[in-house]
Design a protein around this motif. Structure first.
Motif, mmCIF file in Angstrom:
data_model
loop_
_atom_site.group_PDB
_atom_site.id
_atom_site.type_symbol
_atom_site.label_atom_id
_atom_site.label_comp_id
_atom_site.label_asym_id
_atom_site.label_seq_id
_atom_site.Cartn_x
_atom_site.Cartn_y
_atom_site.Cartn_z
ATOM 1 N N VAL A 132 -0.514 -5.806 12.397
ATOM 2 C CA VAL A 132 -0.071 -5.456 11.384
ATOM 3 C C VAL A 132 1.498 -5.099 11.642
ATOM 4 C CG1 VAL A 132 0.462 -2.879 9.920
ATOM 5 C CG2 VAL A 132 -2.055 -3.954 10.448
ATOM 6 N N GLY B 280 -8.156 -11.043 2.495
ATOM 7 C CA GLY B 280 -9.455 -11.217 2.431
ATOM 8 C C GLY B 280 -9.738 -12.415 1.213
ATOM 9 N N MET C 47 -6.136 -5.211 -2.607
ATOM 10 C CA MET C 47 -6.482 -5.396 -1.100
ATOM 11 C C MET C 47 -7.950 -5.429 -0.805
ATOM 12 S SD MET C 47 -6.672 -4.202 2.422
ATOM 13 C CE MET C 47 -6.782 -2.344 2.143
ATOM 14 N N ALA D 234 -2.643 -17.112 4.345
ATOM 15 C CA ALA D 234 -1.860 -17.335 5.469
ATOM 16 C C ALA D 234 -2.092 -18.805 6.281
ATOM 17 C CB ALA D 234 -2.055 -16.101 6.610
ATOM 18 N N ALA E 33 0.712 -1.277 0.103
ATOM 19 C CA ALA E 33 -0.123 -0.047 0.124
ATOM 20 C C ALA E 33 0.865 1.303 -0.113
ATOM 21 C CB ALA E 33 -0.857 0.079 1.259
ATOM 22 N N GLY F 290 -4.803 -9.625 -1.127
ATOM 23 C CA GLY F 290 -4.559 -9.717 -0.287
ATOM 24 C C GLY F 290 -5.556 -9.466 1.024
ATOM 25 N N GLY G 37 3.200 -5.428 7.312
ATOM 26 C CA GLY G 37 1.808 -5.271 6.892
ATOM 27 C C GLY G 37 1.055 -5.985 7.581
ATOM 28 N N HIS G 38 -0.184 -6.152 6.962
ATOM 29 C CA HIS G 38 -1.315 -7.046 7.585
ATOM 30 C C HIS G 38 -0.783 -8.564 7.635
ATOM 31 C CE1 HIS G 38 -5.335 -8.363 8.364
ATOM 32 N NE2 HIS G 38 -5.254 -8.932 7.305
ATOM 33 N N ILE G 39 -0.803 -9.406 8.670
ATOM 34 C CA ILE G 39 -0.179 -10.470 8.718
ATOM 35 C C ILE G 39 -0.945 -11.515 9.215
ATOM 36 C CG2 ILE G 39 2.124 -9.980 8.555
ATOM 37 C CD1 ILE G 39 2.289 -10.376 11.981
ATOM 38 N N PHE H 242 -6.981 -21.868 3.639
ATOM 39 C CA PHE H 242 -7.099 -20.901 2.803
ATOM 40 C C PHE H 242 -6.842 -21.261 1.400
ATOM 41 C CE2 PHE H 242 -7.686 -16.425 1.245
ATOM 42 C CZ PHE H 242 -8.762 -16.295 1.198
ATOM 43 N N GLU I 298 2.295 -16.311 2.758
ATOM 44 C CA GLU I 298 2.758 -15.217 3.357
ATOM 45 C C GLU I 298 3.083 -15.638 4.989
ATOM 46 O OE1 GLU I 298 2.255 -11.034 2.144
ATOM 47 O OE2 GLU I 298 1.263 -10.885 4.343
ATOM 48 N N MET J 31 -9.915 -5.587 1.809
ATOM 49 C CA MET J 31 -10.750 -4.765 2.641
ATOM 50 C C MET J 31 -10.680 -3.328 1.930
ATOM 51 S SD MET J 31 -8.960 -5.805 6.504
ATOM 52 C CE MET J 31 -7.544 -4.903 6.102
ATOM 53 N N MET K 209 5.435 0.623 7.772
ATOM 54 C CA MET K 209 5.542 -1.100 7.643
ATOM 55 C C MET K 209 6.618 -1.603 6.935
ATOM 56 S SD MET K 209 1.504 -1.488 6.035
ATOM 57 C CE MET K 209 0.156 -0.872 6.798
ATOM 58 N N VAL L 42 -2.884 -14.130 -1.949
ATOM 59 C CA VAL L 42 -1.955 -14.364 -0.864
ATOM 60 C C VAL L 42 -2.810 -14.830 0.428
ATOM 61 C CG1 VAL L 42 -0.555 -13.064 0.804
ATOM 62 C CG2 VAL L 42 -0.736 -12.263 -1.586
HETATM 63 O O1 TUI Z 1 -2.457 -7.898 2.822
HETATM 64 C C1 TUI Z 1 -1.175 -8.160 2.998
HETATM 65 N N1 TUI Z 1 -0.869 -7.130 3.883
HETATM 66 C C2 TUI Z 1 -1.117 -5.896 3.973
HETATM 67 S S1 TUI Z 1 -2.754 -5.402 3.297
HETATM 68 C C3 TUI Z 1 -2.226 -3.670 3.998
HETATM 69 S S2 TUI Z 1 -3.429 -2.502 4.043
HETATM 70 C C4 TUI Z 1 -3.865 -2.260 5.497
HETATM 71 N N2 TUI Z 1 -3.417 -1.369 6.268
HETATM 72 C C5 TUI Z 1 -3.789 -1.356 7.599
HETATM 73 C C6 TUI Z 1 -4.386 -2.140 8.275
HETATM 74 C C7 TUI Z 1 -4.759 -3.222 7.584
HETATM 75 C C8 TUI Z 1 -4.420 -3.265 6.161
HETATM 76 C C9 TUI Z 1 -0.967 -3.888 4.593
HETATM 77 N N3 TUI Z 1 -0.517 -4.940 4.359
HETATM 78 N N4 TUI Z 1 -0.846 -9.283 3.042
HETATM 79 C C10 TUI Z 1 -1.702 -10.445 2.443
HETATM 80 C C11 TUI Z 1 -2.215 -11.148 3.522
HETATM 81 N N5 TUI Z 1 -3.469 -11.729 3.324
HETATM 82 N N6 TUI Z 1 -1.559 -11.695 4.709
HETATM 83 C C12 TUI Z 1 -2.578 -12.188 5.286
HETATM 84 C C13 TUI Z 1 -3.659 -12.290 4.513
HETATM 85 C C14 TUI Z 1 -5.166 -12.791 4.516
HETATM 86 C C15 TUI Z 1 -5.597 -13.057 5.935
HETATM 87 C C16 TUI Z 1 -6.739 -13.684 6.152
HETATM 88 C C17 TUI Z 1 -5.606 -13.399 3.638
HETATM 89 C C18 TUI Z 1 -6.839 -13.915 3.653
HETATM 90 C C19 TUI Z 1 -7.356 -14.053 5.001
HETATM 91 O O2 TUI Z 1 -8.698 -14.612 5.253
HETATM 92 C C20 TUI Z 1 -9.380 -15.005 4.171
HETATM 93 C C21 TUI Z 1 -10.712 -15.763 4.697
HETATM 94 O O3 TUI Z 1 -11.901 -15.367 4.156
HETATM 95 O O4 TUI Z 1 -10.389 -16.521 5.676
#
Ligand code: TUI
Length: 310
Positions: free
Chosen positions: A229, A97, A71, A118, A21, A95, A143-145, A122, A137, A73, A276, A116
Motif C-alpha cells: 500500500v 481482486g 473494492m 496491474a 476508500a 479494484g 493505496g493498494h498497488i 489479468f 494502474e 476485498m 494514502m 483496475v
Molecule cells: O484497489 C486499488 N487500490 C486500493 S484498494 C484500497 S482499500 C485497502 N486498504 C488497505 C489495505 C488494502 C486495501 C486502497 N487502495 N487499486 C486497484 C488495484 N487493483 N491495484 C492493483 C489491483 C489488483 C491487484 C491484483 C487487481 C487485481 C489483482 O489480482 C487479481 C487476480 O485475481 O489476479
C-alpha cells in the motif's frame, strides 16, 4: 470496437476519478461528474445500504452519470455488486481482486464494467470475461498497488487487449495526461489531485500533507504481507516499516492500521493515520475545485497534443 471512453461512458472528458476508500464519497463523485469527468463513489468496505445512500445523494447533486468502485476485498462486495444493479448505475470499476463472478449480472444489467488491473495477464482475462475497458494502474498510484510502473504497464496492456485502456498512477496534470495518450491510453484515472479538491471531504490537515509533500515523501508499506500500500511517510509508517523489518506477523501489522484511514480522512490525524497518496503528490500544490482541475488538465493536454477531441 469503441476506443473512445468519452463515447463509451457518455462523458465530456476522458478523466475518471479514482474510487478512493473514505475519500471518494458522493460530494467528490458528483463534483467530478458535473465537471465533465466520471466521478466514482468508492464503496471500499462500506455496507450495501451505505453505498445505496451514497448513490442517492450523488444523484441529487448531478444529472450526469456517477459510477461506483467496488473494492473486491470488502466483506460486503457481494451485496454492493447487487446494489449497483438495483440503483441502475451505468459504470462500475473494481479494484484489489477479480470481479469475474459478478460480470454476467452486471453485463445483463447494461453496466459498463472497468476492472483496475496491474498486469497484462489479468487485463487479458478481464477482456475475455467481458470487460468494456480496463484501468491499467502502475505502482506510482496511492493505496493498494501492483509491481509495474505506469510507463511500462500501459503500453504493454494496450498491446494485449482491444478494449480501451485507461492509464492510472502518477498522473496529475496535462503533461501526465498527454504522456498517457502517447502510451496508447484512451483516458486517465486520477486520484491524488482530487483528494485535495475543494469538494473533497478529506480533513484539511490530510490535504495539507499532500500539498506540502516532496517527491520522495512516498513509501510502500505491507510488502512483506503481500498487500503493498503506497502512502505518505509519517510516524505510523515508520513504526509499520520497522515492525515489518523485524518480521512482525500479518495480524500484528493489521492491528497497527486498523481504522487508520478513517483517522486521517475524517479526524485529520496525520501522525497515526494512513495517508494514502500517489508518488505524484509532490506535484499537487493547491486546493482547487474539480472543475478547475479538469479544465486545467484538459487545456494543458490540448496544447501539448494539438487536439481537442478525445
Ligand atoms: O484497489 C486499488 N487500490 C486500493 S484498494 C484500497 S482499500 C485497502 N486498504 C488497505 C489495505 C488494502 C486495501 C486502497 N487502495 N487499486 C486497484 C488495484 N487493483 N491495484 C492493483 C489491483 C489488483 C491487484 C491484483 C487487481 C487485481 C489483482 O489480482 C487479481 C487476480 O485475481 O489476479
Amino acid at each position: 470496437m469503441e476506443r473512445s471512453i468519452t463515447k463509451l461512458l457518455g462523458i465530456q472528458y476522458p478523466i475518471i476519478q479514482g474510487g478512493m476508500a473514505w475519500v471518494a464519497d458522493y460530494h467528490l463523485a458528483a463534483a467530478v461528474s458535473s465537471a465533465g469527468g466520471l466521478g466514482l463513489i468508492g464503496a471500499a468496505s462500506a455496507t450495501a445500504e451505505i453505498v445505496r445512500t451514497q448513490i442517492n445523494e450523488a444523484k441529487k447533486r448531478t444529472d450526469k452519470p456517477v459510477g461506483v468502485n467496488i473494492m473486491l476485498m470488502s466483506p460486503h462486495a457481494d451485496e454492493v455488486a447487487q446494489v449497483v444493479i438495483e440503483e441502475k448505475i451505468k459504470v462500475v470499476t473494481t479494484g484489489a481482486g477479480n470481479p469475474g463472478k459478478y460480470m454476467e449480472g452486471w453485463k445483463a444489467a447494461g453496466i459498463k464494467v472497468i476492472p483496475v488491473v496491474a498486469s497484462c495477464a489479468f487485463a487479458k482475462m478481464m477482456e475475455n470475461a467481458g470487460a468494456d475497458a480496463v484501468v491499467a494502474e502502475g505502482c506510482e498510484a496511492g493505496g493498494h498497488i501492483g509491481s509495474s510502473t505506469t510507463m511500462a504497464l500501459v503500453p504493454q496492456v494496450v498491446d494485449v487487449v482491444s478494449i480501451p485502456v485507461i492509464a492510472a498512477g502518477g498522473i496529475a496534470d496535462g503533461r501526465g495526461f498527454a504522456a498517457a495518450m502517447m502510451l496508447g491510453a484512451a483516458g486517465v484515472q486520477i486520484g491524488t489531485r482530487f483528494v485535495v479538491a475543494s469538494e473533497s471531504i478529506v480533513h484539511k490537515d490530510y490535504k495539507q500533507k499532500i500539498i506540502s509533500a516532496k517527491d520522495i515523501d512516498s513509501v510502500v508499506t505491507g510488502r512483506s504481507t503481500g498487500h503493498p500500500v503506497r502512502v505518505l511517510r509519517n510516524k505510523m509508517t515508520r513504526e509499520y516499516l520497522k515492525m515489518e523489518k523485524e518480521g512482525a506477523s500479518f495480524e500484528e501489522l493489521e492491528q497497527l492500521t486498523l481504522g487508520s484511514l478513517r483517522k486521517s480522512v475524517i479526524d485529520g490525524d496525520v501522525i497515526e493515520g494512513t495517508l494514502m497518496a500517489g508518488q505524484i503528490a509532490g506535484l499537487v500544490k493547491k486546493e482547487q475545485s474539480c472543475s478547475e482541475i479538469i479544465d486545467e488538465i484538459m487545456d494543458q493536454a490540448t496544447m501539448l497534443l494539438g487536439k481537442k477531441e478525445f
